[in-house]
Design a protein around this motif. Sequence first.
Motif, PDB file in Angstrom:
ATOM      1  N   VAL A  24      53.918  23.114  51.601  1.00  0.00           N
ATOM      2  CA  VAL A  24      54.514  22.012  51.962  1.00  0.00           C
ATOM      3  C   VAL A  24      55.667  21.949  52.689  1.00  0.00           C
ATOM      4  CG1 VAL A  24      53.059  20.514  50.465  1.00  0.00           C
ATOM      5  CG2 VAL A  24      55.292  21.111  49.904  1.00  0.00           C
ATOM      6  N   VAL A  61      47.244  23.371  52.252  1.00  0.00           N
ATOM      7  CA  VAL A  61      48.204  24.353  51.929  1.00  0.00           C
ATOM      8  C   VAL A  61      47.457  25.486  50.943  1.00  0.00           C
ATOM      9  CG1 VAL A  61      49.895  22.753  52.096  1.00  0.00           C
ATOM     10  CG2 VAL A  61      48.684  23.266  49.920  1.00  0.00           C
ATOM     11  N   SER A  93      44.162  16.323  58.645  1.00  0.00           N
ATOM     12  CA  SER A  93      44.034  17.361  57.441  1.00  0.00           C
ATOM     13  C   SER A  93      44.938  18.191  57.508  1.00  0.00           C
ATOM     14  CB  SER A  93      42.676  17.591  57.185  1.00  0.00           C
ATOM     15  OG  SER A  93      42.231  18.173  58.178  1.00  0.00           O
ATOM     16  N   ILE A  94      45.623  18.799  56.466  1.00  0.00           N
ATOM     17  CA  ILE A  94      46.569  19.823  56.546  1.00  0.00           C
ATOM     18  C   ILE A  94      46.331  20.701  55.096  1.00  0.00           C
ATOM     19  CG2 ILE A  94      48.962  21.027  56.205  1.00  0.00           C
ATOM     20  CD1 ILE A  94      49.748  18.392  58.263  1.00  0.00           C
ATOM     21  N   VAL A 147      52.852  10.405  55.384  1.00  0.00           N
ATOM     22  CA  VAL A 147      51.961  11.727  54.721  1.00  0.00           C
ATOM     23  C   VAL A 147      51.556  11.194  53.381  1.00  0.00           C
ATOM     24  CG1 VAL A 147      52.826  13.989  53.739  1.00  0.00           C
ATOM     25  CG2 VAL A 147      53.484  13.249  56.033  1.00  0.00           C
ATOM     26  N   ALA A 173      48.819  12.037  57.781  1.00  0.00           N
ATOM     27  CA  ALA A 173      48.164  13.372  57.271  1.00  0.00           C
ATOM     28  C   ALA A 173      48.014  13.293  55.981  1.00  0.00           C
ATOM     29  CB  ALA A 173      49.290  14.499  57.804  1.00  0.00           C
ATOM     30  N   VAL A 193      50.366  13.207  50.043  1.00  0.00           N
ATOM     31  CA  VAL A 193      50.397  14.565  49.500  1.00  0.00           C
ATOM     32  C   VAL A 193      49.804  14.546  48.284  1.00  0.00           C
ATOM     33  CG1 VAL A 193      52.807  14.321  48.461  1.00  0.00           C
ATOM     34  CG2 VAL A 193      51.753  16.773  49.242  1.00  0.00           C
ATOM     35  N   LEU A 248      56.193  22.239  56.521  1.00  0.00           N
ATOM     36  CA  LEU A 248      55.827  21.217  57.445  1.00  0.00           C
ATOM     37  C   LEU A 248      57.149  20.057  57.499  1.00  0.00           C
ATOM     38  CD1 LEU A 248      52.607  19.936  55.503  1.00  0.00           C
ATOM     39  CD2 LEU A 248      52.724  21.124  57.876  1.00  0.00           C
ATOM     40  N   VAL A 284      48.043  15.904  53.022  1.00  0.00           N
ATOM     41  CA  VAL A 284      48.400  17.526  52.840  1.00  0.00           C
ATOM     42  C   VAL A 284      47.859  17.922  51.378  1.00  0.00           C
ATOM     43  CG1 VAL A 284      50.291  19.266  52.571  1.00  0.00           C
ATOM     44  CG2 VAL A 284      50.497  17.203  54.064  1.00  0.00           C
ATOM     45  N   THR A 296      49.513  21.514  44.896  1.00  0.00           N
ATOM     46  CA  THR A 296      50.243  21.479  46.223  1.00  0.00           C
ATOM     47  C   THR A 296      51.861  21.227  45.981  1.00  0.00           C
ATOM     48  OG1 THR A 296      48.225  20.289  46.919  1.00  0.00           O
ATOM     49  CG2 THR A 296      50.240  19.828  48.266  1.00  0.00           C
TER      50      THR A 296
END
Length: 167
Positions: free
Chosen positions: A12, A134, A131-132, A28, A111, A30, A15, A113, A35
């Motif tokens: 993360v 990790v 969509s991110i 965001v 987003a 998360v 970012l 994450v 993560t």
Amino acid sequence: MLLRPDLRVNAVYDLSPDVLKGHAIEGVMVDLDDTLVPAKSETMEPRFREWLGDLKEASVPTLILSNGWPKRVAKWSEELGLEAFSLVGKPWWFAYRRGLKVLGTPASHTAMVGDQLFTDVLGANLAGLKSILVAPLSPGGMPHTRAARRLEARILKGGHGGRSLNR
């Protein structure tokens, strides 16, 4: 494809607020386990806290959206000073809509994450978020998570990995 992340990063903290801004991300959501903190861990590496501080300083609204147990998620929510939702039901759309209401950002500029294709990425894509993906911080605490990781690795190897910031 619904299992293709818009972006892939190692962690993360890759970012930065500038990177998020460059991708038109204003808010965001998360994931917590694997993560921000390794599954079952009670400690967080300082650079993850620094990343959250950077987002706060840059006025990027952030919250935790987790399928994790309420007690664990509440502990981290309180410790980090972030709004958090537990047992939200990712990848179902309603989990993300709940987060969007709190963040106050449109889906197209928000987003998700997280470390899992079948919850974080799939759900974000279904809900119209960016969509991110990790890299996970651990192999996973549950047998089904470890099995899903093996399947995810095959999917990602098959060219469905999305654009990477780190490679």
